[in-house]
Design an enzyme around this catalytic site. Sequence first.
Site, PDB file in Angstrom:
ATOM      1  N   MET A   7      10.288   5.675 -36.440  1.00 36.45           N
ATOM      2  CA  MET A   7      10.621   5.115 -37.750  1.00 36.45           C
ATOM      3  C   MET A   7       9.396   4.416 -38.337  1.00 36.45           C
ATOM      4  O   MET A   7       8.979   3.361 -37.867  1.00 36.45           O
ATOM      5  CB  MET A   7      11.803   4.162 -37.621  1.00 36.45           C
ATOM      6  N   ASP A  12      11.968   8.687 -45.459  1.00 30.84           N
ATOM      7  CA  ASP A  12      12.164   9.946 -44.742  1.00 30.84           C
ATOM      8  C   ASP A  12      12.586   9.724 -43.298  1.00 30.84           C
ATOM      9  O   ASP A  12      13.559  10.323 -42.817  1.00 30.84           O
ATOM     10  CB  ASP A  12      10.881  10.790 -44.787  1.00 30.84           C
ATOM     11  N   SER A  13      11.860   8.864 -42.588  1.00 32.96           N
ATOM     12  CA  SER A  13      12.186   8.649 -41.175  1.00 32.96           C
ATOM     13  C   SER A  13      13.524   7.932 -41.022  1.00 32.96           C
ATOM     14  O   SER A  13      14.249   8.146 -40.048  1.00 32.96           O
ATOM     15  CB  SER A  13      11.075   7.874 -40.474  1.00 32.96           C
ATOM     16  N   CYS A 101      -3.667  12.130 -35.717  1.00 32.79           N
ATOM     17  CA  CYS A 101      -2.609  11.189 -35.325  1.00 32.79           C
ATOM     18  C   CYS A 101      -1.391  11.947 -34.811  1.00 32.79           C
ATOM     19  O   CYS A 101      -0.791  11.564 -33.800  1.00 32.79           O
ATOM     20  CB  CYS A 101      -2.229  10.300 -36.505  1.00 32.79           C
ATOM     21  N   GLY A 125      10.606  12.156 -39.614  1.00 31.87           N
ATOM     22  CA  GLY A 125      10.994  12.509 -40.972  1.00 31.87           C
ATOM     23  C   GLY A 125      10.112  13.562 -41.599  1.00 31.87           C
ATOM     24  O   GLY A 125      10.071  13.690 -42.825  1.00 31.87           O
ATOM     25  N   CYS A 198      -4.342   5.146 -43.422  1.00 34.56           N
ATOM     26  CA  CYS A 198      -3.620   3.924 -43.061  1.00 34.56           C
ATOM     27  C   CYS A 198      -4.520   2.835 -42.513  1.00 34.56           C
ATOM     28  O   CYS A 198      -4.236   1.643 -42.689  1.00 34.56           O
ATOM     29  CB  CYS A 198      -2.500   4.245 -42.074  1.00 34.56           C
TER      30      CYS A 198
END
Length: 365
Positions: A7, A12-13, A101, A125, A198
Amino acid sequence: MRILAAMSGGVDSAVAAARAVDAGHEVVGVHLALSRAGGTLRAGSRGCCTIEDAMDARRAADKLGMPFYVWDFSERFRDDVIDDFVSEYRAGRTPNPCMRCNEKIKFAALLERAVELGFDAVCTGHYATLVDGPDGLELHRASDSAKDQSYVLGVLTAEQLAHTYFPLGDTPSKALVRAEAAERGLTVAQKPDSHDICFIPDGDTRGWLAERVGAEQGEILDRSGAVIGRHDGAHAFTVGQRKGLQLGVPAADGKPRFVLEVRPVSNTVVVGPKEALATAEIAGERHSWAGRAPAESAFGCDVQIRAHSDPVPARATVADGWVTVVPDEPFDGVAPGQTAVLYDGTRVLGQFTIARTVSAVPANV
């Protein structure tokens, strides 16, 4: 099945986890703490994996009535994604950190721990679908082509696919996912999608790299080798770039010039006309197959070289550990370090990291 739902804190997740619960699975939520960089600890950071995201993920898990944990994968993320990103740029290549990743963290480190703890699969997701084919499980594009994420999942192996679960793959649109989240009372229903890298939350990739790679002045050359400008560090350039070249000598035809090549050893950047970005051949040796390897050493396929680019019909050849691809029509602006994902229709065959390119335009043009 026992499902570990990854999550991220996004819509989405959260909906993917909710669908796993609805399907009757035993679901546990987990958020991955991937970076300890200061910029990722403040609310409003533009990437993902912030403290704000962890809180959003926890609220979604609480709403769904599932256990929830935060796992610290920051050291492995630093080693396998951030350090790889820096070393690739230092070598003059253009890496895709999201691809790395997925390969090293979400479907390697996370999946390994999930299996060790007795989970059957990891749920995410991502917009992609899994199909039972004649030779085993196959990875296919999502039904919503605009949201399809099969490209960034091209690094997954057959063994990893056997332990993955993509509940959103058949959803016709992202709007339906947001509407479902709202109906379920999930506070992330209208949360914007994450963007940027990120671990570079302010979006200043050039400045971030300069601190780690160093900024050393070098020369900008045309295709003949003539010096036509200077730069403050080759790492700041990538193939296909037009802006920020600061050339002192205008082109004879008056047309703009683009970065054609980055040479880290000599700290030089080569520029030329847009036509010279046409690429007649790509090849790489770091490859994997998303299922059974192709039966023939040479085969037709479609090739995608960016997450949001159109697939290009091509001919692929596998020999001596290398995958070589010759497109029916030249690719546009390919940089070493990019990932090429091979498709058979909607099915992902595999991928390789581009190490060598061949221009479709002779150097004297």
